[in-house]
Design a protein around this motif. Structure first.
Motif, PDB file in Angstrom:
ATOM      1  N   GLY A  99       0.831  -1.203   0.000  1.00 23.34           N
ATOM      2  CA  GLY A  99       0.000   0.000   0.000  1.00 23.34           C
ATOM      3  C   GLY A  99       0.860   1.244   0.000  1.00 23.34           C
ATOM      4  N   THR A 131      -3.079   5.155  -0.949  1.00 22.27           N
ATOM      5  CA  THR A 131      -2.668   4.006  -0.142  1.00 22.27           C
ATOM      6  C   THR A 131      -3.799   2.984  -0.050  1.00 22.27           C
ATOM      7  OG1 THR A 131      -1.326   5.527   1.133  1.00 22.27           O
ATOM      8  CG2 THR A 131      -1.639   3.351   2.079  1.00 22.27           C
ATOM      9  N   ALA A 190      -4.087   1.041  -3.195  1.00 22.21           N
ATOM     10  CA  ALA A 190      -2.976   0.091  -3.349  1.00 22.21           C
ATOM     11  C   ALA A 190      -3.145  -1.104  -2.400  1.00 22.21           C
ATOM     12  CB  ALA A 190      -1.648   0.799  -3.102  1.00 22.21           C
ATOM     13  N   GLU A 214      -5.526  -3.412  -3.998  1.00 23.66           N
ATOM     14  CA  GLU A 214      -4.871  -4.130  -5.094  1.00 23.66           C
ATOM     15  C   GLU A 214      -3.980  -5.245  -4.553  1.00 23.66           C
ATOM     16  OE1 GLU A 214      -7.047  -2.931  -7.490  1.00 23.66           O
ATOM     17  OE2 GLU A 214      -5.395  -3.825  -8.625  1.00 23.66           O
ATOM     18  N   ARG A 215      -3.273  -4.950  -3.470  1.00 24.12           N
ATOM     19  CA  ARG A 215      -2.424  -5.976  -2.848  1.00 24.12           C
ATOM     20  C   ARG A 215      -3.259  -7.200  -2.474  1.00 24.12           C
ATOM     21  NH1 ARG A 215      -0.784  -4.494   3.024  1.00 24.12           N
ATOM     22  NH2 ARG A 215      -2.851  -5.344   3.357  1.00 24.12           N
ATOM     23  N   LYS A 258       2.800   2.792  -9.660  1.00 25.17           N
ATOM     24  CA  LYS A 258       3.573   1.741  -9.003  1.00 25.17           C
ATOM     25  C   LYS A 258       3.256   0.410  -9.664  1.00 25.17           C
ATOM     26  CE  LYS A 258       2.121   1.991  -4.740  1.00 25.17           C
ATOM     27  NZ  LYS A 258       2.288   1.567  -3.353  1.00 25.17           N
ATOM     28  N   THR A 277       2.381  -2.147  -8.012  1.00 27.62           N
ATOM     29  CA  THR A 277       1.225  -2.676  -7.290  1.00 27.62           C
ATOM     30  C   THR A 277      -0.105  -2.269  -7.913  1.00 27.62           C
ATOM     31  OG1 THR A 277       2.558  -2.400  -5.293  1.00 27.62           O
ATOM     32  CG2 THR A 277       0.201  -2.757  -4.968  1.00 27.62           C
ATOM     33  N   THR A 278      -0.153  -1.049  -8.464  1.00 30.66           N
ATOM     34  CA  THR A 278      -1.447  -0.508  -8.890  1.00 30.66           C
ATOM     35  C   THR A 278      -1.646  -0.600 -10.406  1.00 30.66           C
ATOM     36  OG1 THR A 278      -0.386   1.654  -8.832  1.00 30.66           O
ATOM     37  CG2 THR A 278      -1.749   1.080  -6.937  1.00 30.66           C
TER      38      THR A 278
END
Ligand SMILES: Cc1cc2nc3c(=O)[nH]c(=O)nc-3n(C[C@H](O)[C@H](O)[C@H](O)COP(=O)(O)OP(=O)(O)OC[C@H]3O[C@@H](n4cnc5c(N)ncnc54)[C@H](O)[C@@H]3O)c2cc1C
Length: 520
Positions: free
Chosen positions: A57, A70, A73, A76-77, A360, A362-363
């Protein structure tokens, strides 16, 4: 598929085979669009194979008040952990707190409570000094007060890119590496009508009819699409890592600490059987088309931080196996310190040319959706393509094999159930590890047969990561690599020798440790 096989018209061409391009490609195919992805070098050649491998995040963005970023994210994680078990895996973090610098216990507790709230469950805990000493090997004891622990996730970044590309190709998308987008043709209204591409091996150019080009070329984005935001330009920022053997000090969690020199967060983390230390955040003024490498100053900065916080680990540059540097595409007016630049992504749209950059790893799904939304006015209406639901791993199918459950999980996660089964179904002699890494030889054979390898470096650094995990980039294994791959790569003896030499040179220039390795 090769360059000469590109035929017909596409709804979308995606430029860039990093995580952003791969995410757009995967989502576009899922939404039913006829999509072609082209990558100028190798898939994941850019930043997306050089990240800190965290699916997170971004706790530190909370401090900047970026709650939405955050929260998105963190969601998404959680999605990626469910969707790609074995590839995106949970990992524990621990952060020591000192009495002379860094965040206080109170501020960390507040930040972590929000972080847990965003995840929908309590994912953090506090540790007293005694527990912190037990859990953090080599930690500086005198000024240590306590520690906090929390949960995030990690990934093999290049394999995530490849997994997205291969899944999208299985569902009808087409992807080509070593093919560069050189520009667009526009119609009388100024709308994109075709995309110009060039095969990097032959130099041959071609025009591909398509109403949309999605420019996901990261730090290169302004070459195809100059910034329409007055005063804002891409500021390439380099982040570098050092890799160490974890034979003497096996780490089970990420140690997150504040660098005493500039109060930036730095991480020492276990990954693929080694320990990784990073990252830095400095302006990258070198030519973007050459592979980046760590500077001596960055290495010294990282060592200064780790030696200060973890003096008992006795980490020294002479125990470093390899290094890796990547370039963040950050949009900036160049007024702030590098580490304070926003990591949020931007989307620019110009009559069918859509640029998406920043953000990122992650996203990536959020970037993909925003880019496709911007492209929508130029796209035909299509019925959505097949959906791939999260699957639990069919681990029991492999119980008779001479590999651990962990290896099965790793392989299925990286390659998907179908290709993963193919890898695990290979000759038992190939189900053995490459050196002391978690990689197995069967992956190398699979990559040579199915994964568009143009150069030995594609294989050693991105299909499998042994170039980062083994001393000297694993050059001592190249003869075995050759014997396993030769039936599938169209290279004669001379080409093999050339590839080996080029790989060894590249590794020395861009991936070697800043000092010669003395004892791993
Ligand atoms: C040191 C570092 C650590 C990071 N750690 C994390 C982390 O732990 N977690 C996280 O979530 N994020 C992390 N990030 C951020 C993340 O890695 C990047 O945001 C992401 O990888 C960017 O991906 P991209 O696809 O946009 O760019 P890239 O991966 O650079 O891909 C762009 C691609 O476009 C290709 N290309 C260029 N021009 C053309 C052209 N004309 N035609 C076709 N192709 C072209 C390039 O060859 C390249 O492969 C980190 C970044 C850095 C630098």
């Amino acid at each position: 598929m090769g360059f000469s096989d590109i035929r017909g018209e596409y709804d979308i061409v995606v430029a860039g085979g990093g995580i952003t391009g791969a995410g757009v490609f995967h989502e576009a195919v899922r939404q039913g669009f006829k999509t072609l992805l082209v990558e100028a070098r190798d898939f994941a050649w850019g930043t997306s194979s050089r990240s800190s491998k965290m699916v997170h995040g971004g706790l530190r963005y909370l401090k900047q008040g970026k709650f939405f970023m955050t929260g998105a994210a963190v969601k998404e994680r959680e999605y990626l952990l469910r969707q790609y078990p074995g590839l995106v895996t949970p990992i524990k973090f621990i952060m020591p707190l000192f009495d002379h610098y860094g965040p206080s216990r109170l501020s960390m507790k507040a930040g972590l409570s929000i972080y847990s709230f965003l995840a929908g469950e309590k994912q953090h805990q506090g540790f007293k000094k005694k527990e912190a000493l037990e859990k953090i090997p080599g930690i500086r004891e005198e000024t240590l007060l306590s520690a906090v622990g929390f949960k995030d996730a990690q990934v093999d970044d290049a394999r995530l890119v490849l997994r997205l590309i291969h899944d999208a190709c299985r569902n009808g998308g087409k992807a080509l590496n070593y093919t560069k987008v050189t520009g667009v043709e526009r119609d009388k209204k100024g709308w994109v009508a075709a995309v110009l591409v060039r095969g990097e091996a032959t130099g041959t150019g071609r025009e591909i009819k398509s109403p949309v080009l999605i420019n996901a070329t990261g730090a290169f984005a302004e070459i195809l699409h100059p910034s329409p935001m007055k005063g804002f330009h891409i500021r390439p920022l380099r982040g570098s890592h050092l890799f160490f053997s974890s034979a003497r000090i096996p780490l089970t969690r990420v140690i997150s600490f504040i660098h005493p020199a500039d109060l930036r967060p730095v991480f020492l983390f276990p990954w693929e059987g080694v320990m990784v230390l990073g990252t830095t955040d400095v302006d990258h003024d070198a030519d973007l088309t050459s592979e980046p490498g760590i500077s001596k100053e960055e290495a010294d900065y990282l060592m200064e931080g780790v030696t200060h916080v973890l003096p008992g680990m006795n980490l020294s540059l002479s125990r470093c196996i390899s290094s890796m540097a990547g370039v963040r595409p950050v949009l900036s007016r160049k007024k702030t310190a590098a580490s304070k630049e926003s990591r949020e992504h931007v989307v620019w749209q110009d009559k069918g040319l859509v640029t998406v950059t920043g953000g990122k790893l992650t996203t990536f799904r959020l970037l993909a959706r925003d880019a496709l939304k911007a492209a929508k006015p130029f796209l035909p209406v299509r019925a959505p393509g097949p959906v791939s639901p999260a699957k639990s791993l069919p681990l029991d199918l492999y119980s008779s094999l001479r590999v651990s459950g962990r290896t099965v999980e790793r392989i299925i996660g990286r390659y998907g159930p179908k290709a993963g089964s193919g890898i695990l179904g290979q000759d038992e002699t190939l189900l053995t590890p490459v050196g002391n890494t978690p990689v197995i030889w069967a992956e190398i054979r699979h990559a040579a047969k199915h994964e568009n390898i143009h150069h030995l470096s594609d294989l050693m650094l991105r299909r499998v990561r042994i170039g980062l995990l083994l001393p000297e980039g694993g050059v001592h294994l190249l003869d075995r690599v050759e014997s396993i791959c030769r039936p599938f790569l169209p290279w004669d003896k001379e080409r093999w020798e050339k590839e080996k030499k080029e790989y060894a040179n590249l590794w020395q220039t861009c991936y070697s440790p800043p000092e010669p390795l003395k004892e791993p």
